[in-house]
Scaffold this motif. Structure first.
Motif, PDB file in Angstrom:
ATOM      1  N   ASP A  12       0.723  -1.064  -0.100  1.00 49.62           N
ATOM      2  CA  ASP A  12      -0.015  -0.090  -0.185  1.00 49.62           C
ATOM      3  C   ASP A  12       0.914   1.149   0.037  1.00 49.62           C
ATOM      4  O   ASP A  12       0.378   2.300   0.430  1.00 49.62           O
ATOM      5  N   HIS A  37      -7.116   2.804   3.226  1.00 49.64           N
ATOM      6  CA  HIS A  37      -7.358   1.534   3.714  1.00 49.64           C
ATOM      7  C   HIS A  37      -7.806   1.666   5.262  1.00 49.64           C
ATOM      8  O   HIS A  37      -8.512   0.613   5.506  1.00 49.64           O
ATOM      9  N   VAL A  43      -5.891  -3.341   3.981  1.00 51.16           N
ATOM     10  CA  VAL A  43      -5.659  -3.106   2.851  1.00 51.16           C
ATOM     11  C   VAL A  43      -6.470  -4.028   1.930  1.00 51.16           C
ATOM     12  O   VAL A  43      -6.554  -5.195   1.907  1.00 51.16           O
ATOM     13  N   ALA A  48      -6.153  -0.865  -3.439  1.00 54.09           N
ATOM     14  CA  ALA A  48      -4.421  -0.639  -3.816  1.00 54.09           C
ATOM     15  C   ALA A  48      -3.861  -0.546  -5.078  1.00 54.09           C
ATOM     16  O   ALA A  48      -3.239   0.585  -5.341  1.00 54.09           O
TER      17      ALA A  48
END
Ligand code: KG4
Ligand code: ZN
Length: 330
Positions: A12, A37, A43, A48
């Motif tokens: 991320d 996130h 995540v 992402a």
């Protein structure tokens, strides 16, 4: 002077750095998606990859601008080839390949965890044989390096990674993703009020799911009983138990595989208590703790590692595939 442009996009963070062969950091740009996130509690892979796509060109331009460099003058293009989220890895891979193709530069596919290990070279030259305790959101491994090109996993987690269990426990007590740094901070004021089971695994392997589940059950039990949960002491009790297991196994590994140096690597290497314990308990060999700024994902570490690949003429072709589950031994 050789220079590498490095790209990191395995999870991320979208990052690009330019470093020279003396390990001067000419630029290091990182954008984190953490705020996005955090809203989901972890995540989300699809989110992402989309965000990497949105960021990657700007980040590369910015790294070139800050370093006052042109791609023409760069020796090689490096990127994280694995492990990581497949969609995220692809974005960095395609950017790196495009640059390598267009400017006719060699391409280096770096193993993400090698980046976490080699970043320690910013502090001192590494001495071999070397032991690396790799502790991140996805990995918990003891890696034995015979030299800078031979990596052997001598211990690994049989279930959760240590960072993953930090994040899970944190989420349940209402702390935002990523929970590791928050548990670290809370624990400073805590004490061992809650008894949690010490992970028990033979040999040099680790296990964190038992500890994680016991912690989650304890939280539920306290909440159901109407008592108030002391989050500070819970953080402390969880952290001490988890870190104690890391230290015990690291000491055991060093007995079985004598080394000249120990390095910490990965996001959890930023943990203040882990750093304290390693310094106070590992006595007989040199210990390097990575600079805090470079513990979590960044592209500088990919650039530093890439110089080792360059030294060993290890390049990848333009059609190299990203490897989400790549082992550090490959
Ligand atoms: O290496 P990294 O940035 O990403 C992966 O490659 O996984 O590591 C992220 C992990 C997360 O689980 C995060 O909670 C943990 O590192 N972390 C910490 C600390 N800072 C980051 N865990 C404990 N204490 C910290 N201070
Ligand atoms: Zn990482």
């Amino acid at each position: 002077m050789k220079k590498i442009l490095a790209i990191e996009s395995s999870c991320d963070e979208t990052a690009c750095a330019i470093i020279d062969e003396d390990l001067n950091i000419l630029s290091s740009v990182v954008t984190s998606q953490i705020d996005v996130h955090a809203r989901f509690g972890g995540v989300i892979p699809e989110v992402a990859s989309r965000m990497h796509v949105e960021q990657i060109s700007t980040i590369i331009d910015e790294a070139l601008k800050q370093a006052d460099e042109k791609v023409e003058d760069i020796t090689a293009i490096a990127y994280t080839i694995g492990p990581g989220l497949i969609g995220s890895l692809h974005v960095g891979g395609i950017a790196a390949k495009t640059l390598a193709f267009f400017y006719d530069k060699p391409l280096i596919g770096v193993h993400h965890l090698k980046g976490h290990i080699f970043i320690n070279e910013l502090l001192a030259p590494l001495e071999y044989p070397l032991m690396a305790l790799v502790v991140s959101g996805g990995h918990t491994e003891l890696v034995y390096l015979e030299d800078d090109d031979h990596f052997r996993i001598i211990g690994t987690t049989l279930d959760d990674a240590v960072g993953e269990s930090y994040d899970k426990v944190a989420r349940v007590i209402g702390l935002e993703y990523p929970g590791g740094p928050k548990i670290d901070r809370l624990s400073k004021e805590g004490k061992m009020t809650y008894k949690l089971p010490t992970p028990k695994v033979e040999g040099l392997n680790f296990s964190f799911s038992g500890l994680k589940n016991a912690t989650l059950q304890l939280i539920k039990k306290i909440e159901n009983s109407g008592e108030e949960l002391n989050k500070v002491d819970l953080s402390y009790s969880f952290q001490e138990t988890a870190l104690r297991s890391l230290i015990t196994k690291t000491k055991k590994a060093l007995e079985e595989y004598p080394c000249k140096m120990l390095v910490l690597a990965g996001g959890v290497a930023a943990n203040s208590r882990l750093r304290e314990l390693v310094e106070s308990e590992i006595k007989d060999i040199k210990v390097i703790l990575p600079p805090l700024k470079y513990c979590t994902d960044n592209a500088t570490m990919i650039g530093v590692a890439a110089f080792h690949y360059l030294k060993h003429d290890k390049f990848v072709p333009l059609n190299a595939e990203s490897r989400p589950n790549m082992s550090i031994e490959d």
